[in-house]
Design a protein around this motif. Structure first.
Motif, PDB file in Angstrom:
ATOM      1  N   SER A 379      38.759  36.732  30.954  1.00  0.00           N
ATOM      2  CA  SER A 379      38.463  36.686  31.520  1.00  0.00           C
ATOM      3  C   SER A 379      40.334  37.194  32.321  1.00  0.00           C
ATOM      4  O   SER A 379      39.930  37.973  33.366  1.00  0.00           O
ATOM      5  N   GLN A 380      40.805  38.147  31.633  1.00  0.00           N
ATOM      6  CA  GLN A 380      41.028  39.804  33.182  1.00  0.00           C
ATOM      7  C   GLN A 380      40.672  40.028  33.074  1.00  0.00           C
ATOM      8  O   GLN A 380      40.526  41.220  34.399  1.00  0.00           O
ATOM      9  N   MET A 381      39.413  40.830  33.032  1.00  0.00           N
ATOM     10  CA  MET A 381      38.219  41.308  33.006  1.00  0.00           C
ATOM     11  C   MET A 381      37.366  41.396  34.164  1.00  0.00           C
ATOM     12  O   MET A 381      37.078  42.269  34.579  1.00  0.00           O
ATOM     13  N   GLN A 382      37.188  40.052  34.007  1.00  0.00           N
ATOM     14  CA  GLN A 382      36.332  39.046  35.093  1.00  0.00           C
ATOM     15  C   GLN A 382      37.528  39.713  36.443  1.00  0.00           C
ATOM     16  O   GLN A 382      36.601  40.181  37.262  1.00  0.00           O
ATOM     17  N   ASP A 383      38.512  39.882  35.971  1.00  0.00           N
ATOM     18  CA  ASP A 383      39.292  39.392  37.827  1.00  0.00           C
ATOM     19  C   ASP A 383      39.433  40.286  37.904  1.00  0.00           C
ATOM     20  O   ASP A 383      39.263  41.507  39.506  1.00  0.00           O
ATOM     21  N   TRP A 384      39.376  42.016  37.110  1.00  0.00           N
ATOM     22  CA  TRP A 384      39.701  43.320  37.757  1.00  0.00           C
ATOM     23  C   TRP A 384      38.203  42.583  38.114  1.00  0.00           C
ATOM     24  O   TRP A 384      38.169  44.283  39.137  1.00  0.00           O
ATOM     25  N   LEU A 385      37.099  43.157  37.199  1.00  0.00           N
ATOM     26  CA  LEU A 385      35.640  43.416  38.102  1.00  0.00           C
ATOM     27  C   LEU A 385      35.144  42.869  39.206  1.00  0.00           C
ATOM     28  O   LEU A 385      34.636  44.071  40.514  1.00  0.00           O
ATOM     29  N   ASN A 386      35.960  41.413  39.821  1.00  0.00           N
ATOM     30  CA  ASN A 386      35.458  41.017  41.089  1.00  0.00           C
ATOM     31  C   ASN A 386      36.372  41.596  41.362  1.00  0.00           C
ATOM     32  O   ASN A 386      35.866  41.290  43.296  1.00  0.00           O
ATOM     33  N   ARG A 387      37.659  42.112  41.376  1.00  0.00           N
ATOM     34  CA  ARG A 387      38.666  42.926  42.445  1.00  0.00           C
ATOM     35  C   ARG A 387      37.637  44.297  43.398  1.00  0.00           C
ATOM     36  O   ARG A 387      37.707  44.218  44.185  1.00  0.00           O
ATOM     37  N   ALA A 388      37.232  44.977  42.106  1.00  0.00           N
ATOM     38  CA  ALA A 388      36.288  46.272  42.507  1.00  0.00           C
ATOM     39  C   ALA A 388      35.170  46.043  42.290  1.00  0.00           C
ATOM     40  O   ALA A 388      34.809  46.415  43.702  1.00  0.00           O
TER      41      ALA A 388
END
Length: 415
Positions: A379-388
């Motif tokens: 879930s943390q990685m998904q947040d970062w990917l969405n922002r990127a």
């Protein structure tokens, strides 16, 4: 002083985007920035540079290309304006002007880093081009000012000169011009981002000696001979903020005018540049409203020679530290004495981990496998990917869903 011989890439960008002093409604109409970005994307996809459009096979390639709402005949007509280009460049350079295309090595990196596709395709300028990379304090405000605001602006500019801080401003009558002239009179340097009449300003007696001495640089993204246009004045505001390290709004109306619009835009879109407003001894209604929207109170006097240190301290003050999924409220005690500031460093975990994420995405990878590789929660990685993805650093692909570095966006800034 830059060499007057323009690189081939810059020549093509001028052919496509410049008006050469003519009314922009005259056919063929030069490309807007968005239209030029579309062409730049096509060039990158085809592993080409702007200069390649001057080659013999360019017409054939363009006729095969598909641009959104840009007719091939229009592009070809623009590229055939070689004589007009030669005459215009000769006229501009005879007055001491230089031209930078977005692909030039001297083009200010701050504009490309902070504005990305919104960075102007062309910059016209006069003076020391190196000043464009020095950052500084952007000082902006109303055109119609009283004696108190004038004196305050002059004091800030003088303190900036004493502290080695360059002034960046718009050169307009009122606060902008007062800040520029005051820092120059105090021995400092300044960059002025003009919305009109660059050729006239380049020979103005108020600026001539400072330009000659390498203390002042004037630039514009609009035709050097263009007159005042309210839209252009609004459009250049983001360039003022983007070329600075900090910004000060001395005086602003509430909800109207270029100063207000520029400050609101900077607060929402140019996060790297802290925006300050004058709050003491008197705050205009617009200043108070900008403060309510996130601007910081400009350090109170005395500044002496420590203004840069004060700006750095005040820039670090924050009421909360945010990271994905976590928001921690922090109380900050701020006294009226500048020496009693409790400084809390700004933390952004995403910025720290982004280079690591990008290094793993040279080939498409899904969220789960990427999270496992970096040993973080999915879930943390998904947040970062969405922002990127929102920032254009990463591209999302489907069937199956995966993520990959957006090479096109990274290369586009070069063109």
């Amino acid at each position: 002083m830059l060499n007057h011989v323009l690189p081939p890439d810059t020549q093509v960008i001028l052919l496509l985007c410049a008006s050469f002093g003519q009314n922009r409604q005259i056919e063929p109409q030069p490309l807007t920035l968005n239209e030029y970005n579309s062409v730049a994307e096509w060039l990158i996809e085809n592993q080409m540079r702007p200069a390649d459009l001057l080659e013999a096979n360019a017409k054939y390639l363009l006729q095969k290309a598909s641009f959104n709402k840009i007719e091939t005949d229009r592009l070809l007509a623009l590229l055939e304006r070689g004589v007009m280009l030669s005459l215009a460049v000769e006229k501009w350079t005879s007055k001491g002007l230089w031209i930078l295309g977005r692909s030039d090595s001297n083009y200010p990196k701050l504009l490309k880093q902070r504005l990305r596709h919104s960075a102007p395709a062309i910059l016209y300028g006069v003076g020391n081009v190196e000043l464009l990379s020095r950052g500084g304090l952007a000082i902006v405000g109303s055109r119609d000012i009283d004696e108190e605001i004038l004196n305050y602006t002059q004091k800030v500019a003088k303190a900036s000169a004493m502290g080695g801080i360059q002034i960046v401003s718009g050169g307009a009558r009122g606060v902008d011009q007062a800040a520029m002239l005051s820092v120059l009179n105090a021995g400092g340097t300044s960059v002025g981002i003009l919305a009109d009449s660059l050729t006239k300003a380049a020979v103005n007696s108020k600026y001539r000696s400072s330009i000659k001495d390498g203390k002042l640089t004037l630039v514009s993204s609009y035709d050097p001979d263009a007159g005042f246009n309210a839209g252009n004045a609004m459009g250049r505001n983001k360039y003022i903020y983007s070329l600075a390290d900090y910004a000060l709004v001395v005086s602003s109306s509430f909800g109207k005018g270029g100063t207000w619009a520029g400050a609101v835009e900077a607060l929402s879109k140019i996060k790297e540049v802290p925006v300050f407003v004058r709050m003491f001894p008197n705050a205009a209604e617009g200043n108070q409203q900008l403060f309510n929207q996130g601007a910081k109170s400009f350090p109170s006097e005395p500044w002496n020679d420590s203004l840069k240190e004060l700006l750095e301290k005040h820039s670090c003050l924050m009421e909360s530290v945010e990271s994905p999924k976590i928001q921690t409220s922090i109380k900050v005690n701020v006294s009226t004495d500048n020496q009693d500031l409790k400084v809390i460093p700004k933390i952004d975990i995403y910025t720290a981990v982004l280079p690591v994420i990008l290094s793993h995405l040279n080939q498409p990878k899904d969220t789960k496998s990427l999270a496992q590789s970096l040993e973080v929660r999915q879930s943390q990685m998904q947040d970062w990917l969405n922002r990127a993805v929102e920032e254009g650093k990463v591209r999302k692909i489907t069937k199956p869903v995966a993520y990959v570095v957006n090479q096109s966006a990274n290369q586009l800034s070069l063109l």
